[in-house]
Design a protein around this motif. Sequence first.
Motif, PDB file in Angstrom:
ATOM      1  N   GLY A 146       0.799  -1.206   0.000  1.00 19.85           N
ATOM      2  CA  GLY A 146       0.000   0.000   0.000  1.00 19.85           C
ATOM      3  C   GLY A 146       0.833   1.256   0.000  1.00 19.85           C
ATOM      4  N   THR A 147       0.147   2.340   0.031  1.00 19.81           N
ATOM      5  CA  THR A 147       0.804   3.631   0.095  1.00 19.81           C
ATOM      6  C   THR A 147       0.788   4.069   1.551  1.00 19.81           C
ATOM      7  OG1 THR A 147      -1.289   4.756  -0.248  1.00 19.81           O
ATOM      8  CG2 THR A 147      -0.043   4.201  -2.219  1.00 19.81           C
ATOM      9  N   ASP A 148       1.386   5.183   1.835  1.00 20.47           N
ATOM     10  CA  ASP A 148       1.342   5.678   3.205  1.00 20.47           C
ATOM     11  C   ASP A 148       0.125   6.572   3.428  1.00 20.47           C
ATOM     12  OD1 ASP A 148       2.293   7.618   1.519  1.00 20.47           O
ATOM     13  OD2 ASP A 148       3.849   8.337   2.876  1.00 20.47           O
ATOM     14  N   ALA A 149      -0.769   6.597   2.434  1.00 20.40           N
ATOM     15  CA  ALA A 149      -1.968   7.432   2.521  1.00 20.40           C
ATOM     16  C   ALA A 149      -3.096   6.681   3.219  1.00 20.40           C
ATOM     17  CB  ALA A 149      -2.413   7.849   1.121  1.00 20.40           C
ATOM     18  N   ARG A 150      -3.697   7.323   4.204  1.00 25.71           N
ATOM     19  CA  ARG A 150      -4.849   6.757   4.904  1.00 25.71           C
ATOM     20  C   ARG A 150      -6.116   7.037   4.096  1.00 25.71           C
ATOM     21  NH1 ARG A 150      -4.523   3.995   8.872  1.00 25.71           N
ATOM     22  NH2 ARG A 150      -2.960   4.091  10.490  1.00 25.71           N
ATOM     23  N   CYS A 151      -7.087   6.180   4.263  1.00 24.76           N
ATOM     24  CA  CYS A 151      -8.376   6.363   3.607  1.00 24.76           C
ATOM     25  C   CYS A 151      -9.072   7.575   4.225  1.00 24.76           C
ATOM     26  CB  CYS A 151      -9.228   5.117   3.771  1.00 24.76           C
ATOM     27  SG  CYS A 151     -10.895   5.293   3.104  1.00 24.76           S
ATOM     28  N   PRO A 152      -9.486   8.564   3.423  1.00 21.82           N
ATOM     29  CA  PRO A 152     -10.140   9.745   3.978  1.00 21.82           C
ATOM     30  C   PRO A 152     -11.577   9.491   4.437  1.00 21.82           C
ATOM     31  CG  PRO A 152     -10.047   9.914   1.608  1.00 21.82           C
ATOM     32  CD  PRO A 152      -9.274   8.684   1.986  1.00 21.82           C
ATOM     33  N   GLU A 153     -12.179   8.406   3.998  1.00 23.50           N
ATOM     34  CA  GLU A 153     -13.568   8.130   4.364  1.00 23.50           C
ATOM     35  C   GLU A 153     -13.673   7.443   5.728  1.00 23.50           C
ATOM     36  OE1 GLU A 153     -16.426   9.035   2.626  1.00 23.50           O
ATOM     37  OE2 GLU A 153     -14.969  10.227   1.524  1.00 23.50           O
ATOM     38  N   CYS A 154     -12.987   6.300   5.894  1.00 21.69           N
ATOM     39  CA  CYS A 154     -13.138   5.548   7.149  1.00 21.69           C
ATOM     40  C   CYS A 154     -12.047   5.871   8.168  1.00 21.69           C
ATOM     41  CB  CYS A 154     -13.152   4.047   6.860  1.00 21.69           C
ATOM     42  SG  CYS A 154     -11.573   3.359   6.320  1.00 21.69           S
ATOM     43  N   GLN A 155     -10.972   6.507   7.774  1.00 20.03           N
ATOM     44  CA  GLN A 155      -9.857   6.896   8.645  1.00 20.03           C
ATOM     45  C   GLN A 155      -9.139   5.703   9.280  1.00 20.03           C
ATOM     46  OE1 GLN A 155      -8.836  10.068   8.855  1.00 20.03           O
ATOM     47  NE2 GLN A 155     -10.484  10.732   7.544  1.00 20.03           N
ATOM     48  N   GLN A 156      -9.443   4.477   8.891  1.00 20.41           N
ATOM     49  CA  GLN A 156      -8.807   3.294   9.470  1.00 20.41           C
ATOM     50  C   GLN A 156      -7.910   2.586   8.474  1.00 20.41           C
ATOM     51  OE1 GLN A 156     -12.056   0.930  10.814  1.00 20.41           O
ATOM     52  NE2 GLN A 156     -12.579   2.297  12.489  1.00 20.41           N
ATOM     53  N   GLY A 157      -8.367   2.464   7.245  1.00 19.30           N
ATOM     54  CA  GLY A 157      -7.631   1.712   6.235  1.00 19.30           C
ATOM     55  C   GLY A 157      -6.581   2.540   5.535  1.00 19.30           C
ATOM     56  N   LYS A 158      -5.771   1.848   4.749  1.00 24.79           N
ATOM     57  CA  LYS A 158      -4.773   2.498   3.902  1.00 24.79           C
ATOM     58  C   LYS A 158      -5.164   2.277   2.456  1.00 24.79           C
ATOM     59  CE  LYS A 158      -0.758   2.637   6.756  1.00 24.79           C
ATOM     60  NZ  LYS A 158       0.608   2.990   6.593  1.00 24.79           N
ATOM     61  N   MET A 159      -4.712   3.172   1.609  1.00 24.00           N
ATOM     62  CA  MET A 159      -4.999   3.061   0.187  1.00 24.00           C
ATOM     63  C   MET A 159      -4.002   2.090  -0.444  1.00 24.00           C
ATOM     64  SD  MET A 159      -7.592   5.019  -0.070  1.00 24.00           S
ATOM     65  CE  MET A 159      -7.829   5.253  -1.811  1.00 24.00           C
ATOM     66  N   VAL A 160      -4.501   1.074  -1.145  1.00 27.53           N
ATOM     67  CA  VAL A 160      -3.658   0.092  -1.816  1.00 27.53           C
ATOM     68  C   VAL A 160      -4.008   0.051  -3.293  1.00 27.53           C
ATOM     69  CG1 VAL A 160      -3.264  -1.362   0.208  1.00 27.53           C
ATOM     70  CG2 VAL A 160      -5.228  -1.794  -1.225  1.00 27.53           C
ATOM     71  N   GLN A 161      -3.014  -0.297  -4.105  1.00 24.44           N
ATOM     72  CA  GLN A 161      -3.234  -0.382  -5.545  1.00 24.44           C
ATOM     73  C   GLN A 161      -3.871  -1.714  -5.879  1.00 24.44           C
ATOM     74  OE1 GLN A 161       0.267   0.042  -7.930  1.00 24.44           O
ATOM     75  NE2 GLN A 161      -0.894   0.182  -9.825  1.00 24.44           N
ATOM     76  N   LYS A 162      -4.882  -1.678  -6.726  1.00 24.38           N
ATOM     77  CA  LYS A 162      -5.579  -2.878  -7.167  1.00 24.38           C
ATOM     78  C   LYS A 162      -5.745  -2.816  -8.675  1.00 24.38           C
ATOM     79  CE  LYS A 162      -7.959  -3.736  -2.899  1.00 24.38           C
ATOM     80  NZ  LYS A 162      -9.030  -4.495  -2.328  1.00 24.38           N
ATOM     81  N   THR A 163      -6.115  -3.934  -9.272  1.00 27.00           N
ATOM     82  CA  THR A 163      -6.335  -4.004 -10.706  1.00 27.00           C
ATOM     83  C   THR A 163      -7.745  -4.498 -10.966  1.00 27.00           C
ATOM     84  OG1 THR A 163      -4.006  -4.538 -11.020  1.00 27.00           O
ATOM     85  CG2 THR A 163      -5.456  -4.947 -12.874  1.00 27.00           C
ATOM     86  N   SER A 164      -8.442  -3.808 -11.857  1.00 27.10           N
ATOM     87  CA  SER A 164      -9.802  -4.216 -12.196  1.00 27.10           C
ATOM     88  C   SER A 164      -9.753  -5.443 -13.100  1.00 27.10           C
ATOM     89  CB  SER A 164     -10.539  -3.082 -12.907  1.00 27.10           C
ATOM     90  OG  SER A 164     -10.044  -2.915 -14.220  1.00 27.10           O
ATOM     91  N   ARG A 165     -10.886  -6.037 -13.331  1.00 23.13           N
ATOM     92  CA  ARG A 165     -10.925  -7.213 -14.198  1.00 23.13           C
ATOM     93  C   ARG A 165     -10.610  -6.872 -15.644  1.00 23.13           C
ATOM     94  NH1 ARG A 165     -17.338  -8.625 -14.616  1.00 23.13           N
ATOM     95  NH2 ARG A 165     -17.990  -6.552 -15.278  1.00 23.13           N
ATOM     96  N   PHE A 166     -10.603  -5.581 -15.974  1.00 21.78           N
ATOM     97  CA  PHE A 166     -10.266  -5.144 -17.317  1.00 21.78           C
ATOM     98  C   PHE A 166      -8.804  -4.735 -17.437  1.00 21.78           C
ATOM     99  CE2 PHE A 166     -14.785  -4.134 -16.653  1.00 21.78           C
ATOM    100  CZ  PHE A 166     -15.317  -5.043 -17.560  1.00 21.78           C
ATOM    101  N   GLY A 167      -8.029  -4.864 -16.356  1.00 21.76           N
ATOM    102  CA  GLY A 167      -6.609  -4.571 -16.379  1.00 21.76           C
ATOM    103  C   GLY A 167      -6.231  -3.150 -16.011  1.00 21.76           C
TER     104      GLY A 167
END
Length: 131
Positions: A52-73
């Motif tokens: 993940g990144t060092d950025a916290r989720c602005p909505e829930c304030q608990q999680g971290k932002m991680v890079q993901k890939t959609s089913r379309f790439g």
Amino acid sequence: MSDNFLEPQALGVPCPKCQRDLQLKKGRYGLFVGCSGYPACDYMTAADFDPGTDARCPECQQGKMVQKTSRFGHSFYACDQYPSCRYSVKLPPVAEICPSCGYGLLLRKKTSAGERLICAKDTCDYKSPVK
């Protein structure tokens, strides 16, 4: 056996949920890492797992932002607390507070003039100077 078939390979790393070995497996959308104890343990993650990144989720304030890939790439960034938090953005997040509105996340946007940071909040029009 065809070239597309891949036997599960042990990685020698314990599963964070049940402590059994994790395996590299091939699924419908490519390679992934899953627990050898499936279906009793359903832990899995991407083969190229980014902690993940060092950025916290602005909505829930608990999680971290991680890079993901959609089913379309296409890649996107989402909160690692999914499914309880469904916040996601298309641009890479930066762990800075917006100086205009105070929102807890900025996004890195590449333009023809250069790279700049923009606010992740739709209603805010903050744009940093071009770097």
